[in-house]
Design a protein around this motif. Structure first.
Motif, PDB file in Angstrom:
ATOM      1  N   ILE A 103      57.487  39.778 -22.930  1.00  0.00           N
ATOM      2  CA  ILE A 103      58.171  39.503 -21.734  1.00  0.00           C
ATOM      3  C   ILE A 103      59.599  39.698 -22.002  1.00  0.00           C
ATOM      4  CG2 ILE A 103      58.704  37.939 -19.995  1.00  0.00           C
ATOM      5  CD1 ILE A 103      55.677  37.038 -20.046  1.00  0.00           C
ATOM      6  N   GLU A 104      59.709  38.761 -23.256  1.00  0.00           N
ATOM      7  CA  GLU A 104      61.308  38.810 -23.771  1.00  0.00           C
ATOM      8  C   GLU A 104      61.568  40.425 -23.895  1.00  0.00           C
ATOM      9  OE1 GLU A 104      60.866  35.681 -27.020  1.00  0.00           O
ATOM     10  OE2 GLU A 104      62.511  36.977 -27.797  1.00  0.00           O
ATOM     11  N   GLY A 105      61.023  41.247 -24.503  1.00  0.00           N
ATOM     12  CA  GLY A 105      61.374  42.549 -24.571  1.00  0.00           C
ATOM     13  C   GLY A 105      61.360  43.370 -23.375  1.00  0.00           C
ATOM     14  N   ALA A 106      60.487  43.183 -22.364  1.00  0.00           N
ATOM     15  CA  ALA A 106      60.600  43.797 -21.022  1.00  0.00           C
ATOM     16  C   ALA A 106      61.775  43.255 -20.547  1.00  0.00           C
ATOM     17  CB  ALA A 106      59.495  43.415 -20.230  1.00  0.00           C
ATOM     18  N   LEU A 107      62.211  41.940 -20.436  1.00  0.00           N
ATOM     19  CA  LEU A 107      63.300  41.491 -19.995  1.00  0.00           C
ATOM     20  C   LEU A 107      64.727  42.195 -20.471  1.00  0.00           C
ATOM     21  CD1 LEU A 107      62.590  37.699 -19.549  1.00  0.00           C
ATOM     22  CD2 LEU A 107      62.888  39.265 -17.544  1.00  0.00           C
ATOM     23  N   GLY A 108      64.608  42.191 -21.815  1.00  0.00           N
ATOM     24  CA  GLY A 108      66.075  42.933 -22.476  1.00  0.00           C
ATOM     25  C   GLY A 108      65.868  44.529 -22.115  1.00  0.00           C
ATOM     26  N   THR A 109      64.964  45.227 -21.779  1.00  0.00           N
ATOM     27  CA  THR A 109      64.730  46.438 -21.417  1.00  0.00           C
ATOM     28  C   THR A 109      65.553  46.541 -19.858  1.00  0.00           C
ATOM     29  OG1 THR A 109      62.962  46.854 -22.733  1.00  0.00           O
ATOM     30  CG2 THR A 109      63.403  48.553 -20.986  1.00  0.00           C
ATOM     31  N   LEU A 110      64.913  45.540 -19.176  1.00  0.00           N
ATOM     32  CA  LEU A 110      65.544  45.522 -17.640  1.00  0.00           C
ATOM     33  C   LEU A 110      66.916  44.960 -17.617  1.00  0.00           C
ATOM     34  CD1 LEU A 110      62.413  43.680 -16.018  1.00  0.00           C
ATOM     35  CD2 LEU A 110      63.520  46.251 -15.322  1.00  0.00           C
ATOM     36  N   GLY A 111      67.645  44.974 -18.693  1.00  0.00           N
ATOM     37  CA  GLY A 111      69.147  44.523 -18.782  1.00  0.00           C
ATOM     38  C   GLY A 111      69.565  43.051 -18.726  1.00  0.00           C
ATOM     39  N   PHE A 112      68.320  42.392 -18.821  1.00  0.00           N
ATOM     40  CA  PHE A 112      68.883  40.684 -18.904  1.00  0.00           C
ATOM     41  C   PHE A 112      69.066  40.423 -20.361  1.00  0.00           C
ATOM     42  CE2 PHE A 112      65.960  40.800 -15.249  1.00  0.00           C
ATOM     43  CZ  PHE A 112      66.924  40.220 -14.301  1.00  0.00           C
ATOM     44  N   SER A 113      70.397  39.992 -20.517  1.00  0.00           N
ATOM     45  CA  SER A 113      70.701  39.459 -21.933  1.00  0.00           C
ATOM     46  C   SER A 113      70.984  38.243 -22.212  1.00  0.00           C
ATOM     47  CB  SER A 113      72.440  40.377 -22.080  1.00  0.00           C
ATOM     48  OG  SER A 113      72.869  39.922 -21.203  1.00  0.00           O
ATOM     49  N   GLY A 114      70.935  37.866 -23.298  1.00  0.00           N
ATOM     50  CA  GLY A 114      71.338  36.325 -23.533  1.00  0.00           C
ATOM     51  C   GLY A 114      69.973  35.406 -23.474  1.00  0.00           C
ATOM     52  N   ILE A 115      68.705  35.967 -23.472  1.00  0.00           N
ATOM     53  CA  ILE A 115      67.603  35.236 -23.291  1.00  0.00           C
ATOM     54  C   ILE A 115      67.074  34.983 -24.779  1.00  0.00           C
ATOM     55  CG2 ILE A 115      65.117  35.476 -22.443  1.00  0.00           C
ATOM     56  CD1 ILE A 115      66.893  35.908 -20.308  1.00  0.00           C
ATOM     57  N   GLY A 116      67.044  33.525 -24.992  1.00  0.00           N
ATOM     58  CA  GLY A 116      66.705  32.894 -26.337  1.00  0.00           C
ATOM     59  C   GLY A 116      65.020  33.446 -26.785  1.00  0.00           C
ATOM     60  N   SER A 117      64.324  32.774 -25.894  1.00  0.00           N
ATOM     61  CA  SER A 117      62.882  33.154 -26.135  1.00  0.00           C
ATOM     62  C   SER A 117      62.114  32.636 -24.841  1.00  0.00           C
ATOM     63  CB  SER A 117      62.392  31.988 -27.216  1.00  0.00           C
ATOM     64  OG  SER A 117      62.168  30.784 -26.596  1.00  0.00           O
ATOM     65  N   VAL A 118      60.818  33.317 -24.835  1.00  0.00           N
ATOM     66  CA  VAL A 118      59.985  33.076 -23.563  1.00  0.00           C
ATOM     67  C   VAL A 118      58.790  32.836 -24.229  1.00  0.00           C
ATOM     68  CG1 VAL A 118      59.220  34.335 -21.473  1.00  0.00           C
ATOM     69  CG2 VAL A 118      61.296  35.039 -22.552  1.00  0.00           C
ATOM     70  N   ARG A 119      57.946  31.860 -23.623  1.00  0.00           N
ATOM     71  CA  ARG A 119      56.780  31.384 -23.916  1.00  0.00           C
ATOM     72  C   ARG A 119      55.965  31.394 -22.767  1.00  0.00           C
ATOM     73  NH1 ARG A 119      55.508  30.512 -29.581  1.00  0.00           N
ATOM     74  NH2 ARG A 119      54.392  28.744 -29.010  1.00  0.00           N
ATOM     75  N   GLN A 120      54.717  31.964 -22.517  1.00  0.00           N
ATOM     76  CA  GLN A 120      53.852  31.779 -21.486  1.00  0.00           C
ATOM     77  C   GLN A 120      52.741  30.891 -21.495  1.00  0.00           C
ATOM     78  OE1 GLN A 120      52.573  35.486 -19.652  1.00  0.00           O
ATOM     79  NE2 GLN A 120      51.694  34.360 -17.956  1.00  0.00           N
ATOM     80  N   GLY A 121      52.603  30.194 -20.478  1.00  0.00           N
ATOM     81  CA  GLY A 121      51.558  29.168 -20.466  1.00  0.00           C
ATOM     82  C   GLY A 121      51.029  29.475 -19.071  1.00  0.00           C
ATOM     83  N   LYS A 122      49.831  28.668 -18.779  1.00  0.00           N
ATOM     84  CA  LYS A 122      48.919  28.446 -17.587  1.00  0.00           C
ATOM     85  C   LYS A 122      49.292  27.241 -16.538  1.00  0.00           C
ATOM     86  CE  LYS A 122      45.625  29.034 -20.488  1.00  0.00           C
ATOM     87  NZ  LYS A 122      44.153  29.066 -21.012  1.00  0.00           N
ATOM     88  N   VAL A 123      49.063  27.312 -15.554  1.00  0.00           N
ATOM     89  CA  VAL A 123      49.196  26.072 -14.728  1.00  0.00           C
ATOM     90  C   VAL A 123      48.136  25.891 -13.565  1.00  0.00           C
ATOM     91  CG1 VAL A 123      50.778  27.305 -13.169  1.00  0.00           C
ATOM     92  CG2 VAL A 123      50.895  24.885 -13.152  1.00  0.00           C
ATOM     93  N   PHE A 124      47.257  24.998 -13.592  1.00  0.00           N
ATOM     94  CA  PHE A 124      46.294  24.680 -12.756  1.00  0.00           C
ATOM     95  C   PHE A 124      46.497  23.726 -11.555  1.00  0.00           C
ATOM     96  CE2 PHE A 124      44.745  25.468 -16.660  1.00  0.00           C
ATOM     97  CZ  PHE A 124      43.965  26.716 -16.667  1.00  0.00           C
TER      98      PHE A 124
END
Lengths: 80, 80
Positions: free
Chosen positions: B22-43
């Motif tokens: 997701i981090e890579g994809a956000l970069g490709t989409l032009g979003f800069s300055g993203i430190g890190s992305v961690r995905q989780g689940k919600v119920f």
């Protein structure tokens, strides 16, 4: 560095087979009195900078473009 | 009826290839300055009854038994 949590959930009325499966599994494990289970996704994102309003706008744009399918999903952005 | 939200996230140090993608994809989409992305689940779980302490204990047991892999994941239970 701003830490944000994005929660993406299915809109009301959208079928959630994964949630239904979990409901069934919880029943099988002996948990009774479960009304409903809906599953969603959570993203913990770190954004550089200290401008919270700018970060909030950028995070909403990320949701619209990549993280959520706004046809069937809602998202919420919480900034820590 | 008690409404609860369970958030399951990877523990620190556990690799999160999905988040990295997701981090890579956000970069490709032009979003800069993203430190890190961690995905989780919600119920989002609805539990019958009005006893919040009992519900909290039951929800924690559900996490331990089914919803979270406590070797690599943390969970939190919020009751609305």
């Amino acid at each position: 560095m701003i830490k944000a949590r994005i929660v993406v959930t299915l809109k009301n009325g959208v079928l959630d087979p994964q949630g239904k499966a979990i409901e069934g599994a919880l029943g099988t494990l002996g948990f009774s009195g479960i009304g409903s289970v809906r599953q969603g996704k959570v993203f913990d994102v770190e954004v550089e900078g200290e401008d919270r309003d700018k970060a909030r706008a950028e995070l909403a744009a990320m949701c619209d473009k990549l993280l959520a399918n706004t046809v069937i999903e809602n998202y919420s952005v919480e900034i820590a």
